[in-house]
Design a protein around this motif. Structure first.
Motif, PDB file in Angstrom:
ATOM      1  N   SER A  35      -7.193   0.094   1.654  1.00  0.00           N
ATOM      2  CA  SER A  35      -6.770  -1.062   2.453  1.00  0.00           C
ATOM      3  C   SER A  35      -7.653  -2.282   2.217  1.00  0.00           C
ATOM      4  CB  SER A  35      -6.767  -0.684   3.936  1.00  0.00           C
ATOM      5  OG  SER A  35      -7.962  -0.034   4.276  1.00  0.00           O
ATOM      6  N   ASN A  57      -3.889   2.716   6.360  1.00  0.00           N
ATOM      7  CA  ASN A  57      -4.352   1.320   6.382  1.00  0.00           C
ATOM      8  C   ASN A  57      -4.467   0.845   7.825  1.00  0.00           C
ATOM      9  OD1 ASN A  57      -3.467  -0.670   3.492  1.00  0.00           O
ATOM     10  ND2 ASN A  57      -4.050   1.464   3.538  1.00  0.00           N
ATOM     11  N   THR A 110       0.835  -1.200   0.000  1.00  0.00           N
ATOM     12  CA  THR A 110       0.000   0.000   0.000  1.00  0.00           C
ATOM     13  C   THR A 110       0.863   1.240   0.000  1.00  0.00           C
ATOM     14  OG1 THR A 110      -1.709   1.253   1.170  1.00  0.00           O
ATOM     15  CG2 THR A 110      -0.165   0.019   2.531  1.00  0.00           C
ATOM     16  N   LYS A 147      -2.723   2.346  -5.137  1.00  0.00           N
ATOM     17  CA  LYS A 147      -2.773   1.494  -3.947  1.00  0.00           C
ATOM     18  C   LYS A 147      -2.856   2.305  -2.652  1.00  0.00           C
ATOM     19  CE  LYS A 147      -0.679  -2.650  -5.989  1.00  0.00           C
ATOM     20  NZ  LYS A 147       0.566  -3.438  -6.176  1.00  0.00           N
TER      21      LYS A 147
END
Lengths: 719, 159
Positions: free
Chosen positions: A420, A388, A382, A417
Motif C-alpha cells: 500500500s 491496504n 492494488t 501490487k
C-alpha cells in the motif's frame, strides 16, 4: 503426492504476502437495500459460519439482522432488472470482470449485458484476502453460480406466490419467469419490484455442469472494451478530484541509507507547496506535478549509505547465508537417495541460478487520497484492497471502518501490487494539506522502490538407469520459494528442500511465484537426463510420468509442434518442458534460431498446451496464456535487475529490457477444455515452462547447456 | 516561468499557460483532462503517451508543450467521430487486442500514425512501427492482427 501437499500446503508461499484475517463487515441488511435499492439479494457465507440447521435450500426470513461477517460474495437483482455481483477481487487485465459476469448471466438466465460487477471496494464489497494465487476463478465462479442459482429460485418463488401455483413447474429464462401452463410471465424486474428479499447460503460446488453452460464457456469479448479503446476508462492515475494536489516523495539515494542533513527552506518558500517530514518520510504536495517536482528538487539532503551485496555476488551470497534448514515443513524425503544413486547408470549434479526480475506493470503504482471529517478514502491500483485498508488504518491510527479503499480496474500487477505504499504516501500528504492528493510513482521509482521477484539458487542431483528410469532426485531451492518445488515425476528416492535466506532486496510475489524458478531447474535437468540416457526428451518424460493430466498436455503440445522435430538448418533447435501448479497443467515446445557468428538468439515458434479444467472464457484464457508466454520470455532470455550497494543500476526501460514486438515468436496456444473438471485459475501456470523449453531448445541448437536465468542477456556468441 | 500559448488538440483550440519546457503529456492530462494518453515511463521508452502531432506519432512525454504550438495534436479522445469508432479502435475491439489495456491508447495512436503513412503495411512494418510501444501483458500477436484488420477495413472504406 498427498503427503507432500499436507506437509507443504499449510506454509504459505514465503513471497506471497500473507492474508489478513477476516474482519467485521459493517453493512446491515437494511443499509444494504438502502444503498442498492429494493430487490432480491443473495449472499454466500462461508459454510462453517452458518447455523447447523440452515441449509442452502432453506429460504429464511432475515429481518433486521446484521449480515454475517463471513460473507464472501453477493448478488443483487434490482427493480430495474439490473443484476449486480459484488466481490472484493480486483480487475487488472486478467479479465475476471468478463468471466464472472458470464457465470452470473449463465446461472441466473439473464442476458450477459444486464450484469454489472462491483469489484474491490472495501465499503461495497465483502472482505477478500486479495487477487493472487490464481484463486479468482476456482473460488468466485462456483460462488457466483450458487448465488445466481439461489436468486433464480427466489424469483421463481415470488412468481409462484403471485400466481398461486407450485414453483416446481415454473421456468426461468431470458430474465423472466414463465408458467408454461398458463403462458403467463413476469420479468425479473417486475418480480423484484418493492421487495427486500434476502437469503444466505453456504459456499458449495456449482450445480450446473460445464457441459450445460450457455453463456459461460463462450469467447465473449471484454466487458467495457469500448471504454478502453476510447481512453475513457479511468485508471487510478487518471482520477482528478476538485482541488486535488500532486504529491512527490523524496527517496533515499540507496536502500538502507540514513538521513544526516536536511534543509527544506527553499521548497517551503514556494507558492502553493506543502512539505511534509514525518520520521523518514519526506514528501511534497503542490498544485501541479511540475511544481511538486521542482519543490522536491529544492530540498537539500545528505545521507549515510551502507555497503550492500551486489548482483554480481548474489548467488554465492544466497548459498552462504541460508538459514539452518532443520525446519521439517520445508523438507520432504522418501526412499533412500543413496540406494537410488547406487542403482543409477548415470548421475547428474547441477546448479541453477535465477536472477531478480521486476514486474514493471505499465501503470506505475498510484493513489488518490481524500480525507473527509476524519474519514479516509483512497483510490489505488492494488491486489489487496482490504489489506491496504488495514494498513492505512494502522498507519494513521484510525478505525478500519473509517477507511475506504477503492480499486479502479488497474493497469496490471502480475503479483507486484500487493503493498500500500502509494496509498499511504498520498494519504499522508492529503492529511497534511487538507486537500485530496494524487501520487503516481515514476518509472524509476517503480523499478527501485516496489519489490522484486526474488533471486534463487537451485541445486539438483539425480540418477537415472540405462533405460531411462529416474532412480534418485535431490532438489534444494535457496531463497526463491516453494511454489512448484515438488517433482511431478515418479521417483522412488527423493529429497526436496527449501532453504530460507534473509532478504537482500525487497521481494514479493510475481506471477507464478517460485514455480518459474523450480520448473526451470527441474525441466532443464530432465532434458539433460534424457540426453545422458540417450532418449528423446518427450519419451523420457512420459516414461517417468503417471499423472494423466500432465501426460495429456505434453502429448498435445508435442502433437501441435510436430515433435520430434528434425533440424533442417544450422542453429535451429527444439525444446520441451512441462509442469503443473495451482490445479492447472502446462507443456511448452519452443523452437529457436541461433546465429553463433553474431550471437543473435531468436525464439521462432512456441506451442503451449494448457489445461485448467472447464474453460469459462476461451478468448480471455487465450490472452492469459499467450500473454504469460510473452511475459515469460523476458525473464527467460534477458530480464535481470542489476544492483550494487543498494542502488538499482538499470531502473529504466532503456536499460531493463522487456519483451517487445520484435521478440515475439509465432505462438500457438492449445487449450484443452476439460468440462468434467472444476475450473482452475490460469493467470500464473502458463508462465512456468517457457524458460526451460527455450533453454532446452538452445542446447539442442548449440550443445551449450545454460543453467542461469536469464539465459542469454548478451546473446550467444561462438566462443 | 509560465508562458501563454495556444495549442490545438482534437480540433479544439486551448489557451494554456505553462513553462515552455513542460511535457505536452502533463498539459494534456492535468490541464485538458485528456487522460486517455498515459504516463508509462517519462523517457520515451514505452510509447504509452503516444499522440499524433501534425499526423505523426510522437511521445508526448518527450515533447515540450511549446513544440506543439501551431501543429494539430490528436489524442486517443479525438479518434472517435460522432460516436463511431475509428477503424483501428474497432479492430482492437474486434480482436480483443488488450488485457489491462494501459498500453492501448499508445498502441492505437502509433497504429493510426502508421496506417496514415502506409495504408497496407507488411507485418514487419507493423512490428517496426510498434517496436517502441511496450505491452507488458503480452498481447502483441493480437495487436498485429488488429492493425492488419484495420488496414483492410480502411481500404474497403476507401479512406
Amino acid at each position: 503426492m498427498s503427503t507432500m501437499k499436507e506437509r507443504f500446503a499449510p506454509e504459505p508461499e514465503r513471497y506471497e504476502f500473507s492474508a489478513a484475517p477476516m474482519h467485521q463487515f459493517e453493512l446491515a441488511r437494511r443499509d444494504f437495500f438502502k444503498v442498492l435499492g429494493a430487490g432480491i439479494a443473495v449472499f454466500v457465507v462461508a459454510k462453517e459460519a452458518l447455523p447447523a440447521q440452515e441449509t442452502a435450500a432453506g429460504s429464511r426470513s432475515f429481518h433486521n439482522e446484521e449480515l454475517p461477517k463471513e460473507i464472501t460474495s453477493w448478488l443483487h437483482v434490482g427493480e430495474d432488472g439490473v443484476v449486480t455481483g459484488f466481490t472484493g477481487k480486483a480487475e487488472m487485465g486478467q479479465n475476471i470482470r468478463t468471466s464472472i459476469s458470464q457465470t452470473i448471466a449463465d446461472e441466473l438466465r439473464v442476458p450477459f449485458e444486464s450484469v454489472r460487477l462491483v469489484l474491490a471496494d472495501t465499503t461495497l464489497t465483502p472482505f477478500d484476502a486479495g487477487t493472487f494465487g490464481s484463486r479468482t476463478t476456482p473460488t468466485m465462479t462456483p460462488q457466483f453460480r450458487r448465488v445466481a442459482e439461489a436468486a433464480r429460485n427466489l424469483l421463481i418463488g415470488v412468481a409462484a406466490k403471485e400466481w398461486n401455483v407450485a414453483p416446481e413447474g415454473l421456468v426461468a429464462a431470458d430474465a423472466k419467469v414463465t408458467d408454461p401452463t398458463s403462458k403467463r410471465s413476469l420479468s425479473y424486474a417486475e418480480l423484484a419490484r418493492g421487495k427486500t428479499l434476502a437469503q444466505n447460503l453456504p459456499a458449495e460446488d456449482p450445480i450446473t455442469p460445464a457441459s450445460e453452460w450457455k453463456i459461460a464457456g463462450k469467447p465473449l469479448p471484454k466487458v467495457d472494451g469500448r471504454a478502453f479503446v476510447t481512453g475513457r476508462h479511468q485508471y487510478t492515475s487518471d482520477i482528478r478530484l476538485d482541488g486535488m494536489l500532486y504529491g512527490k516523495v523524496l527517496r533515499p539515494p540507496s536502500f538502507g541509507a540514513t538521513l544526516t542533513s536536511y534543509d527544506d527552506t527553499a521548497a517551503k518558500a514556494m507558492t502553493g507547496v506543502t512539505v511534509v517530514r514525518d520520521g523518514d518520510f519526506i514528501a511534497v504536495a503542490a498544485p501541479s506535478a511540475h511544481e511538486a517536482q521542482k519543490a522536491l528538487d529544492a530540498i537539500h539532503t545528505q545521507w549515510k549509505e551502507v555497503p550492500q551485496v551486489p548482483s554480481k555476488e548474489i548467488f554465492s551470497h544466497l548459498k552462504k547465508n541460508a538459514e539452518p534448514s532443520s525446519n521439517e515443513r520445508f523438507r520432504r524425503q522418501k526412499g533412500s537417495l543413496e540406494e537410488g544413486l547406487a542403482a543409477a547408470a548415470h548421475r547428474i549434479d547441477a546448479t541453477y541460478n535465477v536472477a531478480y526480475i521486476a514486474h514493471a506493470p505499465l501503470e506505475p503504482r498510484a493513489a488518490v487520497a481524500q480525507w473527509t471529517d476524519g474519514k479516509l478514502a483512497v483510490w489505488t491500483g492494488t491486489q489487496r484492497p482490504f489489506a491496504n485498508r488495514d494498513e492505512l488504518a494502522s498507519v494513521f491510527h484510525i478505525p478500519e471502518s473509517n477507511v475506504r479503499v477503492i480499486v479502479p480496474d488497474t493497469g496490471a500487477a502480475y503479483g507486484g501490487k500487493h503493498t500500500s505504499d502509494a496509498a499511504i504516501e498520498a494519504a499522508r500528504l492529503a492529511r497534511a494539506t487538507g486537500k485530496p492528493v494524487k501520487v503516481v510513482w515514476t518509472r524509476e521509482e517503480e523499478f527501485t522502490w516496489a519489490y522484486f521477484r526474488p533471486a534463487g539458487v537451485i541445486e539438483v542431483s539425480s540418477g537415472v538407469t540405462g533405460d531411462g528410469k529416474l532412480t534418485a532426485w535431490e532438489f534444494h531451492n535457496y531463497h526463491s520459494g516453494m511454489s512448484g518445488i515438488e517433482t511431478p515425476y515418479d521417483v522412488a528416492n527423493q529429497l526436496t528442500q527449501y532453504h530460507q535466506v534473509p532478504l537482500v532486496l525487497r521481494s514479493g510475489s510475481y506471477r507464478g511465484l517460485a514455480a518459474t524458478a523450480n520448473h526451470f531447474a527441474r525441466e532443464t535437468h530432465m532434458d539433460a537426463l534424457a540426453r545422458v540416457a540417450k532418449m528423446d526428451s518427450l519419451e523420457f518424460r512420459l516414461k517417468n510420468l503417471s499423472d494423466v493430466r500432465m501426460r495429456a498436455v505434453l502429448e498435445a503440445a508435442a502433437k501441435s509442434c510436430g515433435w520430434p522435430r528434425k533440424k533442417t538448418q544450422e542453429g535451429q533447435g527444439f525444446g520441451l518442458a512441462c509442469g503443473a501448479e495451482k490445479g492447472s497443467y502446462v507443456a511448452t515446445c519452443a523452437e529457436v534460431a541461433v546465429d553463433r557468428a553474431s550471437g543473435s538468439v531468436r525464439v521462432v515458434r512456441v506451442v503451449e498446451a494448457f489445461e485448467c479444467g472447464a474453460i469459462v472464457n476461451p478468448d480471455g484464457l487465450r490472452n492469459q496464456v499467450v500473454g504469460a508466454i510473452i511475459q515469460g520470455l523476458g525473464g527467460a532470455l534477458f530480464e535481470a535487475v542489476e544492483f550494487e550497494n543498494g542502488h538499482i543500476k538499470n531502473p529504466h526501460f532503456s536499460a531493463y529490457r522487456v519483451p517487445r514486438f520484435r521478440d515475439v515468436p509465432e505462438i500457438e496456444a492449445v487449450l484443452l477444455d476439460r468440462k468434467d473438471l472444476p475450473s482452475a485459475g490460469a493467470g500464473e501456470t502458463p508462465i512456468m515452462t517457457i524458460a526451460p523449453a527455450v533453454g532446452n531448445a538452445l542446447f539442442d541448437a548449440t550443445g551449450i547447456r545454460l543453467n542461469n536465468l536469464p539465459l542469454v542477456p548478451n546473446g550467444l556468441r561462438a566462443a | 516561468m509560465a508562458k501563454a500559448m495556444e495549442i490545438e488538440v482534437n480540433g479544439k483550440h486551448y489557451a494554456v499557460s505553462y513553462p515552455a519546457d513542460t511535457p505536452l503529456l502533463d498539459v494534456l492530462r492535468d490541464e485538458l483532462s485528456l487522460t486517455g494518453t498515459k504516463y508509462g515511463c517519462g523517457e520515451g521508452q514505452c510509447g504509452a503517451c503516444t499522440v499524433l502531432i501534425g499526423g505523426a506519432p510522437k511521445r508526448s512525454c518527450q515533447i515540450p508543450v511549446s513544440a506543439a504550438v501551431a501543429k494539430p495534436v490528436t489524442t486517443i479522445e479525438g479518434l472517435e467521430k460522432e460516436a463511431k469508432l475509428h477503424p483501428v479502435q474497432q479492430a482492437f475491439l474486434d480482436a480483443g487486442a488488450f488485457q489491462c489495456a494501459f498500453c492501448t491508447s499508445g498502441m492505437l495512436m502509433s497504429s493510426v500514425g502508421l496506417l496514415q503513412k502506409n495504408a497496407n503495411p507488411k507485418r514487419e512494418e507493423i512490428v517496426q512501427s510498434l517496436q517502441g510501444n511496450i505491452c507488458r501483458c503480452g498481447t502483441h500477436p493480437r495487436i498485429i492482427e488488429a492493425v492488419q484488420h484495420a488496414a483492410k477495413m480502411m481500404q474497403e472504406r476507401g479512406r
